[in-house]
Design a protein around this motif. Structure first.
Motif, short mmCIF file in Angstrom:
data_model
loop_
_atom_site.label_atom_id
_atom_site.label_comp_id
_atom_site.label_asym_id
_atom_site.label_seq_id
_atom_site.Cartn_x
_atom_site.Cartn_y
_atom_site.Cartn_z
N ALA A 460 90.75 -105.47 79.10
CA ALA A 460 90.38 -104.30 78.29
C ALA A 460 89.09 -104.54 77.53
CB ALA A 460 91.52 -103.96 77.32
N GLY A 468 88.94 -99.05 78.22
CA GLY A 468 89.55 -100.25 77.64
C GLY A 468 90.71 -99.90 76.71
N LEU A 471 93.73 -98.71 78.78
CA LEU A 471 94.40 -99.85 79.43
C LEU A 471 95.25 -100.61 78.41
CD1 LEU A 471 94.92 -102.01 81.58
CD2 LEU A 471 92.72 -103.03 81.00
N LEU A 472 94.66 -100.88 77.26
CA LEU A 472 95.36 -101.65 76.23
C LEU A 472 96.59 -100.91 75.72
CD1 LEU A 472 94.95 -104.39 74.97
CD2 LEU A 472 93.60 -103.35 73.16
#
Length: 526
Positions: A460, A468, A471-472
């Protein structure tokens, strides 16, 4: 003739009358327990840093977490019996020196594979420590009330190790590299060696019989094969090698039991299990730790990687569990005498089950108003249950066999840790791997992100802004979902353990004299 028929007065050198320094000796013994307790908890705290540096796969991360317990579980019976034969003090001091030296190797591990090897060697050394400490307590404190308090101190210091580990480890991780958390074993080892050599009395079984190598090999290979089968089965299903390991392990352990019942001087006196209190206490320990271990292993990752706490903050956040356990451990003997053994153990286990069930409401943004009380309740319940069951196990056997009995208790504990991390850890990992990834993530990066939460954090960081963050957020939600599922299963296991303890420990009492407490274990063998 079985060694447990020997009178318990053959070891006058360890009686409190002959050894007025028994409380100082106890203080030295709990150093060894602190050593093992610290080592267990700092690993969970160091996992995110270790993952960043050594880049282990998800499977390797699980192996790093549980290889230590696998090896200890496989060796405890052997080491407990060895201490009964060669002397528990001697085994304890040799084990402490080895534990310290191997800790240095662990601190400087250069790859995930090397870390697994060093953790395995640490397990070999650790297997010499725990049975020796409990067995020496059994011999130092024949008075039942003094022994209850001594066992409470022993259990409390195990928790103190769990408390000291995260806080000291958190401080070290913020100022030094992850390997430094293993070097804190060295000063504890030094105190144990220098002071222990002077104040600990030696004790052993006066008539242990010959050392049976086939029994050693059968117990080691059987336990390791069974634990391996459970671990791999939880991860990959019923593959041929898993089924083969399970069948081989069960067969080897069956042969081991059969051999012990036929030997005049067995490695482990299986007739101890005919004592319902002994069997009930051992089973309660196994199920409790199975329910706790997997969750505790992942809790540090949740606090750091999901909630964004620093290592020191995560360590301080976990303190209520240890403080609760210390408090309950010191009061457990008094509580069990004033109420009942089965009541104390069952209520303790039910409290932990309730705390685990509450984790079903965990979320990424869960406040400490819920986490703190959950951890405190876990500590109080586990401290009460473990201290009483350890006391029951010790008081159920003649002191000549204290090492072997302690080894059974510790084997249940370590087997529970290994199975808990394997089964519950695999549930967390399995659910975590299923989360959806943004389109911008390459195939290689996707594999790393799904391998571990630490990997997802790194991936990320290399993605542009919103990708990012997306995703995190997905990775953290998947990890938390896995944690909730594992906690719910833990609650069911612990509730079952509470019911079993209520049934199996009925009629069990702590206030019997050592001679009377030994009688139930000896009668069936007559």
């Amino acid at each position: 003739m079985n060694s447990h028929h020997q009178p318990s007065t053959t070891q006058a050198e360890t009686s409190p009358q002959a050894n007025p320094g028994r409380w100082l000796a106890l203080a030295v013994l709990v150093c060894a327990v602190l050593l093992v307790g610290i080592d267990a908890t700092v690993l969970g705290l160091a996992t995110p840093f270790l993952g960043e540096d050594l880049r282990p796969s998800g499977t390797q991360l699980l192996w790093i977490g549980d290889i230590y317990s696998f090896v200890i579980a496989g060796l405890l019976v052997t080491m407990g019996s060895l201490g009964d034969r060669i002397g528990r003090k001697k085994l304890l001091l040799v084990g402490a020196a080895a534990f310290g030296l191997v800790s240095v190797g662990t601190a400087y591990a250069h790859s995930a594979e090397a870390m697994i090897v060093w953790r395995a060697l640490l397990g070999v050394a650790g297997a010499t420590l725990m049975p020796s400490t409990l067995a020496l307590i059994r011999n130092l404190f024949p008075d039942p009330r003094e022994r209850s308090f001594a066992v409470g101190v022993w259990a409390a210091m195990t928790s103190a190790g769990a408390a000291v580990g995260p806080v000291v480890g958190g401080f070290l991780l913020e100022h030094f590299w992850w390997g430094s958390v293993f070097l804190i074993n060295l000063p504890v080892m030094a105190v144990l060696l220098v002071v222990g050599a002077r104040v600990l009395p030696e004790s052993r079984n006066p008539a242990p019989g010959p050392w049976d190598l086939p029994s050693v090999l059968l117990s080691m290979t059987g336990i390791v094969a069974v634990v391996y089968a459970v671990k791999e089965g939880a991860l990959y299903g019923a593959r041929l090698d898993v089924l083969g390991a399970a069948a081989a392990g069960v067969l080897l352990l069956a042969v081991f039991v059969r051999r012990q019942l036929r030997l005049p001087a067995p490695l482990l006196n299986m007739r101890l299990f005919r004592h319902r209190g002994f069997s009930g206490a051992v089973l309660a320990d196994l199920l409790t730790i199975l329910g706790l271990a997997g969750l505790i292993f992942f809790l540090s990752q949740f606090l750091q990687l999901v909630q964004g706490r620093s290592p020191l903050e995560a360590g301080v956040a976990e303190l209520p569990a240890a403080l609760g356990s210390v408090t309950a451990g010191l009061l457990a003997g008094r509580i069990a005498r004033r109420t009942s053994v089965r009541g104390a153990v069952s209520v303790g286990l039910a409290a932990v089950a309730l705390a685990m069930g509450s984790c079903a409401w965990l979320a990424q943004d869960t406040g400490y108003w819920l986490l703190g009380p959950i951890l405190l309740l876990v500590g109080l319940g586990a401290g009460l249950a473990f201290t009483v069951t350890a006391d029951v196990i010790l008081s159920s056997v003649p002191k000549e066999e204290a090492g072997a009995a302690s080894a059974v208790s510790e084997t249940a504990y370590e087997l529970g840790v290994a199975l808990g991390i394997a089964v519950l850890g695999s549930i967390v990992t399995g659910i975590y791997r299923g989360f959806a990834l943004p389109a911008q993530v390459s195939e290689a990066a996707a594999e790393e992100a799904r391998g571990s939460l630490g990997g997802a954090v790194e991936v990320a960081a290399g993605l542009p802004g919103q990708a990012g963050d997306a995703l995190l957020d997905a990775a953290r939600e998947a990890f938390t979902d896995g944690l909730r599922t594992a906690a719910s299963l833990s609650a069911v296991v612990l509730a079952a353990a509470a019911v079993l303890a209520w049934y199996l420990l009925r009629g069990q009492r702590l206030e019997e004299s050592p001679e009377k407490a030994a009688a139930p274990a000896a009668e069936p063998a007559a």
